[in-house]
Write a protein that holds these residues in place. Structure first.
Motif, PDB file in Angstrom:
ATOM      1  N   ARG A 146      -0.202   5.821 -19.537  1.00 49.15           N
ATOM      2  CA  ARG A 146       0.111   5.591 -18.124  1.00 49.15           C
ATOM      3  C   ARG A 146      -0.270   4.147 -17.828  1.00 49.15           C
ATOM      4  O   ARG A 146      -1.451   3.799 -17.768  1.00 49.15           O
ATOM      5  N   GLU A 147       0.736   3.309 -17.679  1.00 46.84           N
ATOM      6  CA  GLU A 147       0.507   1.873 -17.589  1.00 46.84           C
ATOM      7  C   GLU A 147       0.615   1.385 -16.142  1.00 46.84           C
ATOM      8  O   GLU A 147       1.647   1.561 -15.481  1.00 46.84           O
ATOM      9  N   PRO A 148      -0.452   0.785 -15.603  1.00 49.07           N
ATOM     10  CA  PRO A 148      -0.415   0.292 -14.223  1.00 49.07           C
ATOM     11  C   PRO A 148       0.609  -0.826 -14.031  1.00 49.07           C
ATOM     12  O   PRO A 148       0.857  -1.621 -14.943  1.00 49.07           O
ATOM     13  N   LEU A 149       1.190  -0.873 -12.839  1.00 50.11           N
ATOM     14  CA  LEU A 149       1.995  -2.001 -12.406  1.00 50.11           C
ATOM     15  C   LEU A 149       1.182  -2.823 -11.421  1.00 50.11           C
ATOM     16  O   LEU A 149       0.452  -2.264 -10.595  1.00 50.11           O
ATOM     17  N   VAL A 150       1.301  -4.122 -11.519  1.00 49.00           N
ATOM     18  CA  VAL A 150       0.512  -5.011 -10.673  1.00 49.00           C
ATOM     19  C   VAL A 150       1.406  -6.080 -10.075  1.00 49.00           C
ATOM     20  O   VAL A 150       2.494  -6.369 -10.584  1.00 49.00           O
ATOM     21  N   VAL A 151       0.944  -6.664  -8.989  1.00 50.75           N
ATOM     22  CA  VAL A 151       1.605  -7.819  -8.392  1.00 50.75           C
ATOM     23  C   VAL A 151       1.083  -9.066  -9.091  1.00 50.75           C
ATOM     24  O   VAL A 151      -0.118  -9.199  -9.338  1.00 50.75           O
ATOM     25  N   ILE A 152       1.986  -9.979  -9.437  1.00 56.51           N
ATOM     26  CA  ILE A 152       1.552 -11.254 -10.007  1.00 56.51           C
ATOM     27  C   ILE A 152       2.053 -12.412  -9.146  1.00 56.51           C
ATOM     28  O   ILE A 152       3.150 -12.369  -8.583  1.00 56.51           O
ATOM     29  N   VAL A 153       1.201 -13.432  -9.025  1.00 50.51           N
ATOM     30  CA  VAL A 153       1.550 -14.662  -8.315  1.00 50.51           C
ATOM     31  C   VAL A 153       0.976 -15.835  -9.097  1.00 50.51           C
ATOM     32  O   VAL A 153       0.132 -15.665  -9.983  1.00 50.51           O
ATOM     33  N   SER A 195      -6.077 -15.766  -3.728  1.00 52.22           N
ATOM     34  CA  SER A 195      -7.509 -15.546  -3.457  1.00 52.22           C
ATOM     35  C   SER A 195      -7.798 -14.132  -2.954  1.00 52.22           C
ATOM     36  O   SER A 195      -8.964 -13.782  -2.742  1.00 52.22           O
ATOM     37  N   LEU A 196      -6.756 -13.315  -2.780  1.00 52.98           N
ATOM     38  CA  LEU A 196      -6.959 -11.963  -2.270  1.00 52.98           C
ATOM     39  C   LEU A 196      -7.469 -11.038  -3.370  1.00 52.98           C
ATOM     40  O   LEU A 196      -7.267 -11.284  -4.560  1.00 52.98           O
ATOM     41  N   GLU A 197      -8.092  -9.942  -2.963  1.00 48.41           N
ATOM     42  CA  GLU A 197      -8.514  -8.919  -3.926  1.00 48.41           C
ATOM     43  C   GLU A 197      -7.413  -7.888  -4.142  1.00 48.41           C
ATOM     44  O   GLU A 197      -7.369  -7.231  -5.189  1.00 48.41           O
ATOM     45  N   ALA A 198      -6.525  -7.740  -3.155  1.00 53.10           N
ATOM     46  CA  ALA A 198      -5.402  -6.813  -3.254  1.00 53.10           C
ATOM     47  C   ALA A 198      -4.343  -7.251  -2.255  1.00 53.10           C
ATOM     48  O   ALA A 198      -4.617  -8.013  -1.322  1.00 53.10           O
ATOM     49  N   VAL A 199      -3.119  -6.765  -2.441  1.00 53.83           N
ATOM     50  CA  VAL A 199      -2.011  -7.088  -1.557  1.00 53.83           C
ATOM     51  C   VAL A 199      -1.629  -5.852  -0.765  1.00 53.83           C
ATOM     52  O   VAL A 199      -1.444  -4.767  -1.341  1.00 53.83           O
ATOM     53  N   ASN A 200      -1.511  -6.011   0.543  1.00 56.68           N
ATOM     54  CA  ASN A 200      -1.049  -4.926   1.388  1.00 56.68           C
ATOM     55  C   ASN A 200       0.446  -4.722   1.184  1.00 56.68           C
ATOM     56  O   ASN A 200       1.209  -5.682   1.057  1.00 56.68           O
ATOM     57  N   VAL A 201       0.878  -3.473   1.159  1.00 57.91           N
ATOM     58  CA  VAL A 201       2.293  -3.171   0.916  1.00 57.91           C
ATOM     59  C   VAL A 201       3.180  -3.829   1.967  1.00 57.91           C
ATOM     60  O   VAL A 201       4.271  -4.332   1.660  1.00 57.91           O
ATOM     61  N   GLN A 202       2.746  -3.836   3.201  1.00 60.67           N
ATOM     62  CA  GLN A 202       3.544  -4.446   4.265  1.00 60.67           C
ATOM     63  C   GLN A 202       3.757  -5.939   4.021  1.00 60.67           C
ATOM     64  O   GLN A 202       4.777  -6.506   4.419  1.00 60.67           O
ATOM     65  N   GLU A 203       2.803  -6.560   3.339  1.00 63.21           N
ATOM     66  CA  GLU A 203       2.900  -7.987   3.065  1.00 63.21           C
ATOM     67  C   GLU A 203       3.975  -8.307   2.027  1.00 63.21           C
ATOM     68  O   GLU A 203       4.501  -9.420   1.989  1.00 63.21           O
ATOM     69  N   LEU A 245      -1.630 -17.067 -14.340  1.00 66.24           N
ATOM     70  CA  LEU A 245      -1.155 -16.134 -13.327  1.00 66.24           C
ATOM     71  C   LEU A 245      -2.353 -15.416 -12.715  1.00 66.24           C
ATOM     72  O   LEU A 245      -3.411 -15.293 -13.336  1.00 66.24           O
ATOM     73  N   VAL A 246      -2.140 -14.921 -11.508  1.00 67.78           N
ATOM     74  CA  VAL A 246      -3.141 -14.095 -10.831  1.00 67.78           C
ATOM     75  C   VAL A 246      -2.565 -12.698 -10.683  1.00 67.78           C
ATOM     76  O   VAL A 246      -1.425 -12.535 -10.235  1.00 67.78           O
ATOM     77  N   MET A 247      -3.353 -11.697 -11.056  1.00 65.67           N
ATOM     78  CA  MET A 247      -2.927 -10.298 -11.016  1.00 65.67           C
ATOM     79  C   MET A 247      -3.624  -9.598  -9.864  1.00 65.67           C
ATOM     80  O   MET A 247      -4.844  -9.690  -9.712  1.00 65.67           O
ATOM     81  N   LEU A 248      -2.830  -8.881  -9.044  1.00 67.23           N
ATOM     82  CA  LEU A 248      -3.377  -8.218  -7.858  1.00 67.23           C
ATOM     83  C   LEU A 248      -2.908  -6.770  -7.801  1.00 67.23           C
ATOM     84  O   LEU A 248      -1.728  -6.491  -8.024  1.00 67.23           O
ATOM     85  N   PRO A 249      -3.817  -5.834  -7.475  1.00 73.11           N
ATOM     86  CA  PRO A 249      -3.375  -4.459  -7.232  1.00 73.11           C
ATOM     87  C   PRO A 249      -2.768  -4.338  -5.835  1.00 73.11           C
ATOM     88  O   PRO A 249      -2.916  -5.233  -5.000  1.00 73.11           O
ATOM     89  N   LEU A 250      -2.070  -3.242  -5.609  1.00 76.27           N
ATOM     90  CA  LEU A 250      -1.561  -2.949  -4.276  1.00 76.27           C
ATOM     91  C   LEU A 250      -2.618  -2.160  -3.503  1.00 76.27           C
ATOM     92  O   LEU A 250      -3.180  -1.195  -4.011  1.00 76.27           O
ATOM     93  N   GLU A 251      -2.852  -2.554  -2.312  1.00 75.57           N
ATOM     94  CA  GLU A 251      -3.906  -1.959  -1.491  1.00 75.57           C
ATOM     95  C   GLU A 251      -3.580  -0.507  -1.144  1.00 75.57           C
ATOM     96  O   GLU A 251      -2.563  -0.212  -0.527  1.00 75.57           O
TER      97      GLU A 251
END
Length: 285
Positions: A156-163, A171-179, A248-254
């Motif tokens: 089961r492989e996580p998907l992450v947001v990358i920027v 600089s965020l710890e997670a990204v809000n879905v609405q964002e 790259l910076v990897m962020l989970p979804l909040e």
């Protein structure tokens, strides 16, 4: 049905440009070689070799047969190898084959002495390869059940947001879905099931995502993200190196756990001694 011996004799005659030379190479009597060609022509109901005194050539029908005969003989030779030697043909979806499967396959080869031939391509092409019998085992990002095959979850492989490191989200710890709707989301290879998963998880919000398709591969997406062209949602395993190096910076979804179940697919009713089943026992179970 085309006779393989006759097809092999035909290829040899073409290769050495003559019946007598082919007879020496095949260790057959010239009359036997000529008989093979005659029977092949009778099977196909057409002349294959132009019988001009002092010259060798193929008829138009013989020229059309040539690549087909080569493919037929090559397939037969490969079939003999597959039947008599431990060999595993693996087809893997692009991201899995590139980022997740290399080490498990190498470990499997070391532990079992079974040679592995890996083909990497689009998820839909992987499904077609195992359906046609061109692969013994498939590893895919998504799988629609088909008769005659069984699938097991490998991971089961996580998907992450990358920027990129200069991105406003870096600089965020997670990204809000609405964002997510405020930023272009770069899409790589089509048919990986990511869009379907986002629809399931985000509902109506998925239709508001500003998705830019056409990058063709995760590697292209990563380079575009690094250049500041937007963000993307990718398998975590695909960005391990770039995140570690700071590219790259990897962020989970909040508040959302986004993951894919990576599937391993084999034909059903395989014996436990089959290389594909040994791979399952070694790498999956």
């Amino acid at each position: 049905m085309l006779n393989l011996i006759h097809a092999r004799t035909f290829l040899t005659v073409v290769e050495v440009r003559g019946v007598r030379a082919a007879a020496r190479q095949l260790d057959l009597a010239p009359s036997t070689v000529a008989d093979h060609i005659r029977q092949l022509e009778e099977e196909l109901a057409t002349p294959l070799i132009a019988r001009d005194r002092g010259a060798f050539g193929l008829t138009p029908q013989g020229a059309r047969l040539l690549p087909l005969a080569r493919a037929l003989v090559t397939t037969a030779e490969r079939l003999s190898i597959l039947v008599h030697q431990p060999w595993l043909r693996v087809a893997a979806a692009s991201n899995i084959g590139t980022y997740m499967l290399q080490q498990p396959v190498a470990a499997f080869q070391r532990e079992t002495d079974i040679e592995v031939e890996m083909w990497i391509g689009r998820n839909i092409d992987v499904a077609e390869r195992i359906q046609r019998g061109e692969s013994d085992l498939a590893v895919m990002e998504w799988w629609e059940p088909r008769k005659g095959f069984v699938a097991q979850t490998w991971s089961r492989e996580p998907l992450v947001v990358i920027v990129g490191p200069e991105h406003r989200w870096a600089s965020l710890e997670a990204v809000n879905v609405q964002e997510l709707v405020t930023e272009p989301l770069l899409g790589g290879e089509s048919g990986t099931g990511t869009g379907r998963l986002l629809q399931q998880q985000f509902g109506a919000l998925a239709d508001r995502l500003r998705t830019t398709e056409g990058f063709g591969s995760t590697e292209a997406v990563k380079r575009a993200v690094r250049a500041g062209r937007g963000a993307s949602i990718v398998l975590e395993a695909a960005v391990t190196d770039e995140v570690a190096s700071g590219q790259l910076v990897m962020l989970p979804l909040e508040g959302i756990e986004l993951a894919k179940e990576i599937k391993v697919i084999v034909p059903d009713a395989l014996p436990s001694t089959a290389p594909a089943m040994k791979f399952l026992a070694t790498c999956v179970n």
